[in-house]
Design an enzyme around this catalytic site. Structure first.
Site, PDB file in Angstrom:
ATOM      1  N   ARG A  64     102.298   5.912 -47.326  1.00  8.40           N
ATOM      2  CA  ARG A  64     101.099   6.735 -47.518  1.00  8.40           C
ATOM      3  C   ARG A  64     100.685   6.768 -48.975  1.00  8.40           C
ATOM      4  O   ARG A  64     101.451   7.234 -49.830  1.00  8.40           O
ATOM      5  CB  ARG A  64     101.373   8.159 -47.061  1.00  8.40           C
ATOM      6  CG  ARG A  64     101.925   8.197 -45.635  1.00  8.40           C
ATOM      7  CD  ARG A  64     101.064   9.020 -44.750  1.00  8.40           C
ATOM      8  NE  ARG A  64     101.341   8.719 -43.361  1.00  8.40           N
ATOM      9  CZ  ARG A  64     101.370   9.613 -42.391  1.00  8.40           C
ATOM     10  NH1 ARG A  64     101.138  10.874 -42.662  1.00  8.40           N
ATOM     11  NH2 ARG A  64     101.585   9.240 -41.155  1.00  8.40           N
ATOM     12  N   GLU A  90      99.100   8.684 -50.681  1.00  7.65           N
ATOM     13  CA  GLU A  90      98.601  10.021 -51.030  1.00  7.65           C
ATOM     14  C   GLU A  90      98.916  10.288 -52.485  1.00  7.65           C
ATOM     15  O   GLU A  90      99.991   9.956 -52.949  1.00  7.65           O
ATOM     16  CB  GLU A  90      99.300  11.084 -50.167  1.00  7.65           C
ATOM     17  CG  GLU A  90      99.013  10.933 -48.685  1.00  7.65           C
ATOM     18  CD  GLU A  90      99.959  11.737 -47.804  1.00  7.65           C
ATOM     19  OE1 GLU A  90     100.995  12.212 -48.312  1.00  7.65           O
ATOM     20  OE2 GLU A  90      99.661  11.863 -46.613  1.00  7.65           O
ATOM     21  N   ARG A 134     107.249  18.255 -51.471  1.00  8.02           N
ATOM     22  CA  ARG A 134     107.394  17.896 -50.056  1.00  8.02           C
ATOM     23  C   ARG A 134     106.653  16.630 -49.629  1.00  8.02           C
ATOM     24  O   ARG A 134     106.580  16.325 -48.450  1.00  8.02           O
ATOM     25  CB  ARG A 134     106.960  19.066 -49.191  1.00  8.02           C
ATOM     26  CG  ARG A 134     105.510  19.452 -49.366  1.00  8.02           C
ATOM     27  CD  ARG A 134     105.249  20.680 -48.537  1.00  8.02           C
ATOM     28  NE  ARG A 134     103.930  20.661 -47.963  1.00  8.02           N
ATOM     29  CZ  ARG A 134     103.573  21.384 -46.930  1.00  8.02           C
ATOM     30  NH1 ARG A 134     104.414  22.137 -46.306  1.00  8.02           N
ATOM     31  NH2 ARG A 134     102.339  21.331 -46.483  1.00  8.02           N
ATOM     32  N   HIS A 135     106.051  15.945 -50.599  1.00 10.53           N
ATOM     33  CA  HIS A 135     105.346  14.700 -50.257  1.00 10.53           C
ATOM     34  C   HIS A 135     106.000  13.499 -50.913  1.00 10.53           C
ATOM     35  O   HIS A 135     106.317  13.533 -52.101  1.00 10.53           O
ATOM     36  CB  HIS A 135     103.884  14.752 -50.736  1.00 10.53           C
ATOM     37  CG  HIS A 135     103.024  15.616 -49.886  1.00 10.53           C
ATOM     38  ND1 HIS A 135     102.735  16.909 -50.218  1.00 10.53           N
ATOM     39  CD2 HIS A 135     102.406  15.364 -48.706  1.00 10.53           C
ATOM     40  CE1 HIS A 135     101.969  17.432 -49.272  1.00 10.53           C
ATOM     41  NE2 HIS A 135     101.750  16.515 -48.340  1.00 10.53           N
ATOM     42  N   GLU A 145     105.622  22.120 -42.304  1.00 10.65           N
ATOM     43  CA  GLU A 145     105.370  21.247 -41.150  1.00 10.65           C
ATOM     44  C   GLU A 145     106.383  20.105 -41.141  1.00 10.65           C
ATOM     45  O   GLU A 145     106.523  19.388 -42.124  1.00 10.65           O
ATOM     46  CB  GLU A 145     103.950  20.680 -41.263  1.00 10.65           C
ATOM     47  CG  GLU A 145     103.612  19.669 -40.188  1.00 10.65           C
ATOM     48  CD  GLU A 145     102.525  18.696 -40.631  1.00 10.65           C
ATOM     49  OE1 GLU A 145     101.518  19.143 -41.221  1.00 10.65           O
ATOM     50  OE2 GLU A 145     102.701  17.493 -40.396  1.00 10.65           O
ATOM     51  N   SER A 153     104.110  16.494 -36.367  1.00 12.40           N
ATOM     52  CA  SER A 153     102.818  16.720 -35.712  1.00 12.40           C
ATOM     53  C   SER A 153     102.698  15.792 -34.533  1.00 12.40           C
ATOM     54  O   SER A 153     103.267  14.695 -34.514  1.00 12.40           O
ATOM     55  CB  SER A 153     101.605  16.651 -36.636  1.00 12.40           C
ATOM     56  OG  SER A 153     101.665  15.664 -37.530  1.00 12.40           O
ATOM     57  N   ARG A 193     111.530  15.611 -44.232  1.00 11.53           N
ATOM     58  CA  ARG A 193     111.074  17.013 -44.235  1.00 11.53           C
ATOM     59  C   ARG A 193     112.107  17.931 -43.581  1.00 11.53           C
ATOM     60  O   ARG A 193     112.361  19.025 -44.057  1.00 11.53           O
ATOM     61  CB  ARG A 193     109.761  17.144 -43.458  1.00 11.53           C
ATOM     62  CG  ARG A 193     108.561  16.658 -44.215  1.00 11.53           C
ATOM     63  CD  ARG A 193     107.919  17.795 -45.010  1.00 11.53           C
ATOM     64  NE  ARG A 193     106.819  17.290 -45.810  1.00 11.53           N
ATOM     65  CZ  ARG A 193     105.555  17.310 -45.416  1.00 11.53           C
ATOM     66  NH1 ARG A 193     105.239  17.803 -44.231  1.00 11.53           N
ATOM     67  NH2 ARG A 193     104.611  16.841 -46.204  1.00 11.53           N
TER      68      ARG A 193
HETATM   69  P1  AMO Z   1     101.504  13.116 -39.702  1.00  8.88           P
HETATM   70  O1  AMO Z   1     100.658  12.386 -40.667  1.00  8.88           O
HETATM   71  O2  AMO Z   1     101.323  14.604 -39.635  1.00  8.88           O
HETATM   72  O3  AMO Z   1     101.278  12.588 -38.233  1.00  8.88           O
HETATM   73  O4  AMO Z   1     103.029  12.792 -40.021  1.00  8.88           O
HETATM   74  C1  AMO Z   1     104.071  13.212 -39.167  1.00  8.88           C
HETATM   75  C2  AMO Z   1     105.164  13.902 -39.941  1.00  8.88           C
HETATM   76  O5  AMO Z   1     105.646  13.042 -40.964  1.00  8.88           O
HETATM   77  C3  AMO Z   1     105.987  13.788 -42.111  1.00  8.88           C
HETATM   78  N1  AMO Z   1     105.160  13.357 -43.246  1.00  8.88           N
HETATM   79  C4  AMO Z   1     105.553  13.374 -44.530  1.00  8.88           C
HETATM   80  N2  AMO Z   1     106.700  13.736 -45.122  1.00  8.88           N
HETATM   81  C5  AMO Z   1     106.815  13.622 -46.460  1.00  8.88           C
HETATM   82  N3  AMO Z   1     105.825  13.141 -47.240  1.00  8.88           N
HETATM   83  C6  AMO Z   1     104.631  12.762 -46.712  1.00  8.88           C
HETATM   84  N4  AMO Z   1     103.676  12.260 -47.497  1.00  8.88           N
HETATM   85  C7  AMO Z   1     104.460  12.863 -45.297  1.00  8.88           C
HETATM   86  N5  AMO Z   1     103.465  12.558 -44.436  1.00  8.88           N
HETATM   87  C8  AMO Z   1     103.903  12.869 -43.215  1.00  8.88           C
HETATM   88  C9  AMO Z   1     105.745  15.240 -41.766  1.00  8.88           C
HETATM   89  C10 AMO Z   1     104.722  15.156 -40.666  1.00  8.88           C
HETATM   90  O6  AMO Z   1     104.769  16.272 -39.813  1.00  8.88           O
HETATM   91  N6  AMO Z   1     100.658   9.672 -36.150  1.00  8.88           N
HETATM   92  C11 AMO Z   1     100.898  11.085 -36.385  1.00  8.88           C
HETATM   93  C12 AMO Z   1     102.026  11.613 -35.538  1.00  8.88           C
HETATM   94  C13 AMO Z   1     101.694  11.633 -34.068  1.00  8.88           C
HETATM   95  O7  AMO Z   1     100.750  12.349 -33.705  1.00  8.88           O
HETATM   96  O8  AMO Z   1     102.368  10.919 -33.309  1.00  8.88           O
HETATM   97  C14 AMO Z   1     101.257  11.263 -37.871  1.00  8.88           C
HETATM   98  O9  AMO Z   1     101.582  10.357 -38.578  1.00  8.88           O
HETATM   99  O10 AMO Z   1     106.953  15.775 -41.270  1.00  8.88           O
END
Ligand code: AMO
Length: 460
Positions: free
Chosen positions: A215, A217, A223-224, A384, A387, A435
């Site tokens: 990602r 981001e 937490r990211h 979170e 999701s 997470r």
């Molecule tokens: P989402 O983008 O919410 O959903 O990601 C799912 C879970 O992945 C973790 N997560 C992260 N942890 C740390 N750093 C990050 N940058 C990060 N991004 C995500 C979180 C989050 O809840 N395709 C959908 C899932 C689905 O609906 O099947 C998805 O990717 O714990």
């Protein structure tokens, strides 16, 4: 090379010859006696040299070994009430296999603290610390517990591997890392989303993947990360999103129950907190507590979450996603009110969820901007961790939702095709492994990843 790990050398082996291999954790010269503490994956053991009894060359070997050198010690086991673990080894030979330079860049004994950046720069050495090894051992165990959960269902989940080089966004948005793929544009996969959904058109019915998300981001938070590990799953022939939540609950319960049972590792970490005087947010000595969930996971709707927040003076406009602070406040409210650490938030507004999310209302109301969705999150201690949602399985509706999100259906051609020749109702989720661990240990997410990738860190 070794006959035993340190932990396997017990007083009932007294008199036996053993060979141990590991790192020179510490050496001490007490005049007539000299100690070498040898550390391996399983713990530490004392090697004892006595003037007049132990060969002179062994004594000088103990003196000259630099800390963290790799050593091989052969000797006779002796029960000793004074020694850690009730046992020590009287050396017959000490071989330095690989000498460590001094001074060391990090103190492995935990006496001198280093900041996280320094530790991550020297991660191989940081991980030698027993309290850090313990984190990754718990991680290993809960990953196994998670896999077993999927594999041991009566209606088992089939493990898949989706491509990590992809041609278009899977979650929409701009958070993609572009890569050079011969003469084409390509990206690192944000998630297996489109592929696991396509698997629902194959007849596999239930799939899972232990995967990495990439990602782009720009967040710089505790937490990211830009590379994330997750359990990703999809299941077909569901009634609605509640069937998916049942899977999430089973998986999270299996992982947390497994972690709560890792008593040795928890003890190592708590001993470290005491020794190093690590404090929690209330100024007390930090204590790691992992509880196996006993009750069914609570479900609160997005609307109820807004009401709970509003009662605490935190107003969020309907339709906005919960920000970090709101999630934290909500976590505290729910812990105080219901004594729950882990709970679902359901029925999110459709407009803040990705294009593939099933609208909550009747299908003909699908594009209403203000309607609810069949999406949920799982929150653990106010963050979170999962999701998921029921997905759209109707081709026409899916195409319209893509357009609604300003995504070009042309870029999703092969995905969309799988909805045209028989696609069952389905849903799934992504569970962020990092997470879960970060919340379990109450640490920065970087602490629970071997080699974390964030905005500033690309090495080691
Ligand atoms: P989402 O983008 O919410 O959903 O990601 C799912 C879970 O992945 C973790 N997560 C992260 N942890 C740390 N750093 C990050 N940058 C990060 N991004 C995500 C979180 C989050 O809840 N395709 C959908 C899932 C689905 O609906 O099947 C998805 O990717 O714990």
């Amino acid at each position: 090379m070794r006959t035993h790990y340190s932990k396997q050398v017990t007083p009932d082996l007294a008199g036996e010859k053993v060979t141990l291999c590991g790192w020179a954790h510490e050496s001490r010269d007490m005049g007539k006696i000299k100690f070498l503490i040898l550390r391996d994956r399983e713990g530490v053991i004392q090697v004892l040299g006595k003037k007049g009894e132990t060969k002179e060359e062994m004594l000088s070997a103990i003196d000259s070994i630099s800390r963290e050198s790799v050593v091989k010690v052969t000797g006779i086991v002796k029960a000793s009430k004074m020694a850690p673990g009730g046992v020590e080894v009287l050396p017959e030979s000490i071989e330095v296999i690989s000498e460590a330079l001094s001074p060391l860049p990090l103190d492995v004994t935990g006496k001198v603290q280093a900041d996280l950046d320094t530790r991550l720069n020297m991660r191989f050495m940081d991980i030698r610390k027993p309290e850090i090894t313990a984190i990754f051992r718990i991680k290993d165990k809960i990953l196994t517990a998670g896999r077993e959960y999927f594999e041991k269902q009566d209606d088992e989940f089939i493990e898949i591997h989706s491509p990590k080089i992809i041609a278009s966004a899977s979650e929409g948005g701009t958070e993609l890392f572009p890569i050079a793929y011969f003469d084409k544009e390509a990206f690192l996969a944000q998630s297996p989303q489109l592929y696991k959904q396509m698997m629902m058109a194959t007849g596999f019915d239930r799939v899972y993947e232990v995967t990495n998300y990439f990602r782009a981001e720009e967040h710089d938070t505790f937490r990211h990360l830009n590379e994330v590990t997750a359990f990703d799953s999809e299941q077909a022939f569901i009634n609605d999103e509640n069937d998916v939540m049942q899977t999430v609950e089973g998986l999270a319960r299996a992982m947390l129950t497994c972690a709560a049972g890792c008593e040795n590792e928890i003890e190592i970490i708590n001993n470290y907190y005491k020794r190093a005087k690590i404090k929690d947010k209330n100024g007390q000595t930090k204590k790691l507590e992992i509880n196996a969930p006993k009750k069914n996971f609570r479900k609160i709707t997005y609307d109820e979450a807004l009401d709970l927040l509003s009662a605490e003076g935190k107003e969020l406009p309907w339709g906005e996603d919960l920000d970090t602070e709101s999630e934290k406040i909500l976590g505290r409210i729910i812990r105080e009110k219901f004594k729950d650490d882990i709970y679902f938030i359901t029925k999110y507004p459709l407009k803040i969820k990705p294009f593939y999310t099933m609208p909550g209302k009747a299908l003909d109301d699908e594009c209403a901007d203000d309607s609810y969705s069949r999406a949920f999150d799982l929150e653990y201690r106010g963050v979170e961790v999962v999701s998921g949602s029921q997905r759209i399985h109707d081709y026409n509706l899916l195409s319209r939702r893509l357009e609604y999100h300003n995504l070009n259906p042309e870029n999703f051609k092969s995905y969309l095709n799988s909805f045209r020749y028989g696609m069952p109702p389905h849903g799934g989720f992504g569970l962020g492994i990092d997470r879960i661990l970060m919340q379990m240990f109450e640490v920065n997410v970087r602490e629970v990843v071997l080699f974390p990738r964030d905005r500033h860190r690309l090495t080691p």
